[in-house]
Design an enzyme around this catalytic site. Structure first.
Site, short mmCIF file in Angstrom:
data_model
loop_
_atom_site.label_atom_id
_atom_site.label_comp_id
_atom_site.label_asym_id
_atom_site.label_seq_id
_atom_site.Cartn_x
_atom_site.Cartn_y
_atom_site.Cartn_z
N LYS A 182 -33.75 73.93 -56.12
CA LYS A 182 -34.97 73.17 -56.40
C LYS A 182 -35.05 72.84 -57.89
CE LYS A 182 -37.98 75.23 -52.84
NZ LYS A 182 -38.27 73.99 -52.09
N ARG A 212 -36.74 77.74 -41.54
CA ARG A 212 -36.47 77.55 -40.12
C ARG A 212 -35.29 78.41 -39.66
NH1 ARG A 212 -35.74 71.24 -41.16
NH2 ARG A 212 -37.20 71.85 -42.79
N1 BES Z 1 -40.70 76.60 -48.89
C1 BES Z 1 -40.36 75.23 -48.82
C2 BES Z 1 -41.53 74.35 -48.39
C3 BES Z 1 -42.55 74.10 -49.45
C4 BES Z 1 -42.34 73.11 -50.39
C5 BES Z 1 -43.72 74.78 -49.44
C6 BES Z 1 -43.31 72.86 -51.34
C7 BES Z 1 -44.68 74.53 -50.38
C8 BES Z 1 -44.48 73.57 -51.34
C9 BES Z 1 -39.23 75.04 -47.81
O1 BES Z 1 -38.35 76.09 -47.70
C10 BES Z 1 -38.47 73.85 -48.26
O2 BES Z 1 -37.86 73.92 -49.28
N2 BES Z 1 -38.53 72.77 -47.49
C11 BES Z 1 -37.89 71.57 -47.82
C12 BES Z 1 -37.20 71.05 -46.57
C13 BES Z 1 -36.23 69.96 -46.84
C14 BES Z 1 -35.02 70.48 -47.58
C15 BES Z 1 -35.81 69.36 -45.51
C16 BES Z 1 -38.92 70.57 -48.31
O3 BES Z 1 -40.04 70.56 -47.77
O4 BES Z 1 -38.64 69.86 -49.25
MN MN Z 2 -36.76 75.92 -49.14
#
Ligand code: BES
Ligand code: MN
Ligand code: ZN
Length: 497
Positions: A273, A347
């Protein structure tokens, strides 16, 4: 902060809060005080442009003719609009003011003419709202002066027939204990709360009569949980799976199961990230935090239900041992997954936790909670959690519990067309869709492949587990979202009489 119920009696010191209805209409106790102060309250309302709207407060200091230190006029709004949530909001605005206004406060709960609620019910929910508002997570402030800290030590809720209110409040106080545990767990940083320490917190619930098992990596490997283990393999912290059982129902009753995503820190892994805001990913264990707090609430109030709580705990880190984009993992269900993006890790954790849950416990319903997608924040903001389900009846029950508790859920569609979006050339499925379209839905479709047709609901709480703004009964930081909702779901639908 201590909350006590007592017969109505004016104290000799401290704050006394009294009800004022919308339209600056003084309640019975307020009228009495107005007479004793030769109309000071009526004059203060005009001077302070106080209208008695719900949540409005006005303080009259050192009132002549009275012993105590201040009168707080507490707007309760329209009598006809009074319900549980409104009473909680009133308690909350009381606490917001009273917290730093001396050591003792008393709220005089009058019967409200024209309200559908009895006095004892109003009193219990005013107390509950005040309690929820009194929560603080300030253990890491070492330099606050006494002046900056809240002063209130005791809130007395005074009414005729206080025993009935005390009895109604008892289970609410237990629910609040669960909410506070969730808030604490979510707000703690990831160097303090990681898989083993979160498992230890859950273990602490044994003293409430919950059976708690903690599985480590070796046990999960034996079970074939390759999806969950792949996420944790880049971390120096050992992954854990915690299984909690509360047996408050009849032995033959199938349990209600709750499953939580517990990513104690989500860096994204090798699909790293960006730096900005990454600190927020300490709350990526919000689903697990809610499940743990919910179990505490259910056991605390001795709910007549068999409930299972399962949390998958991992830390998603990039390192030399981390899983790579393109890796193929085999889940406990036997289905294989190509990991296209290591940041779609929640997931993967839930895939094994959900499969394990239905396989071992054969629950009548299974509900998971997860801070799963950023996309759900784009869709619903921070007001509702996303609801995805294979079952209309369960969805309606959740929606009703949401209305009753103020923790709302909003259902989004699922279906074959979305399911196809995670088909894959290399394995049975991939962990993300081919583009960002319907990101929260494709995530839910992924989970559905691991529920084996059990009545199931998935709550995407990425927008609600954490708050940057204060709300009546919810502080900034970890919100504890979902404990009240799911406790209510259980109370209304799954408890034997
Ligand atoms: N934990 C995150 C989701 C999240 C993002 C929660 C921002 C709160 C604020 C999750 O694990 C994630 O990174 N999801 C990705 C999925 C994507 C890679 C398909 C996302 O939402 O960007
Ligand atoms: Mn994630
Ligand atoms: Zn995550």
């Amino acid at each position: 902060m201590k909350i006590a119920f007592a017969a109505p009696k004016m104290p000799a010191s401290g704050t006394v809060a009294v009800f004022v209805l919308d339209g600056a209409e003084l309640g019975p106790t307020a009228q009495t005080l107005d007479k004793l102060t030769a109309g000071a309250l009526s004059r203060a309302m005009i001077a302070g442009r106080f209208k008695g709207k719900r949540g409005e407060t006005l303080e009259v200091l050192a009132p002549g003719g009275l012993d105590f230190d201040r009168v707080m006029l507490l707007g309760i709004g329209k009598a006809s609009a009074l319900d549980d949530l409104a009473a909680q909001a009133i308690g909350s605005s009381l606490m917001a003011r009273a917290a730093s206004a001396g050591e003792a406060a008393t709220v005089m709960v009058d019967t409200v003419d024209g309200a559908a609620m009895e006095r004892a019910v109003i009193a219990a929910h005013v107390a509950y709202g005040a309690l929820l508002r009194a929560y603080r997570f300030d253990k890491y402030h070492t330099k606050k002066t006494e002046d900056e800290k809240p002063t209130l030590k005791k809130l007395t809720v005074a009414l005729e027939g206080e025993a009935a209110a005390r009895k109604l409040f008892a289970p609410l106080e237990k629910i609040a204990d669960g909410v506070f545990m969730t808030r604490d767990l979510v707000s703690e940083p990831a160097n303090i709360i990681y898989p083993e320490t979160l498992a230890k917190e859950a273990k602490g619930l044994e003293k409430l009569g919950i059976e708690v098992e903690v599985l480590g990596e070796a046990q999960m490997r034996k079970l074939g949980m390759g999806a969950l283990l792949g996420v944790g393999q880049g971390s120096a912290r050992e992954s854990q799976l915690v299984v909690m059982q509360w047996k408050g129902g009849k032995a033959k009753d199938a349990p209600v199961a709750f499953v939580g995503k517990g990513v104690t820190f989500d860096t994204g892994g090798i699909s790293l990230k960006p730096a900005g805001g990454m600190e927020e990913m300490k709350w990526d264990m919000g689903g697990a935090g809610t499940v743990v707090g919910l179990m505490k609430a259910l056991a605390g109030r001795k709910a007549k239900v068999n409930a299972i709580g399962i949390v998958g705990l991992v830390e998603n880190m990039p390192s030399g041992t981390a899983q790579r984009p393109g890796d193929v993992v085999t889940s406990m269900s036997g289905q294989t997954i190509e990991v296209i993006n290591t940041d779609a890790e929640g997931r993967l954790v839930l895939a094994d936790a959900l499969w394990y849950c239905q396989d071992r416990f054969k629950p009548q319903v299974m509900i998971d909670l997860a801070t799963l997608t950023g996309a759900i924040i784009v869709a619903l903001g921070h007001e509702f959690a996303g609801l995805f389900s294979n079952n209309d009846e369960l969805s309606e029950k959740l929606a009703a519990a949401g209305k009753a508790t103020g923790e709302g859920v909003w259902r989004l569609p699922m279906g074959e067309a979305y399911d196809k979006m995670i088909n894959c050339d290399v394995a049975d499925m991939q962990n993300v869709g081919s583009d960002r379209a319907g990101g929260s839905i494709t995530a839910a479709q992924f989970l559905q492949r691991f529920v084996n047709e059990v009545p199931w609901a998935h709550l995407d709480i990425a927008g609600t587990a954490w708050s940057k703004k204060e709300r009546p009964t919810v502080p900034r930081g970890g919100t504890g979202w979902g404990v009240r909702l799911l406790d209510r779901l259980v109370a209304d639908n799954y408890e034997g009489k």
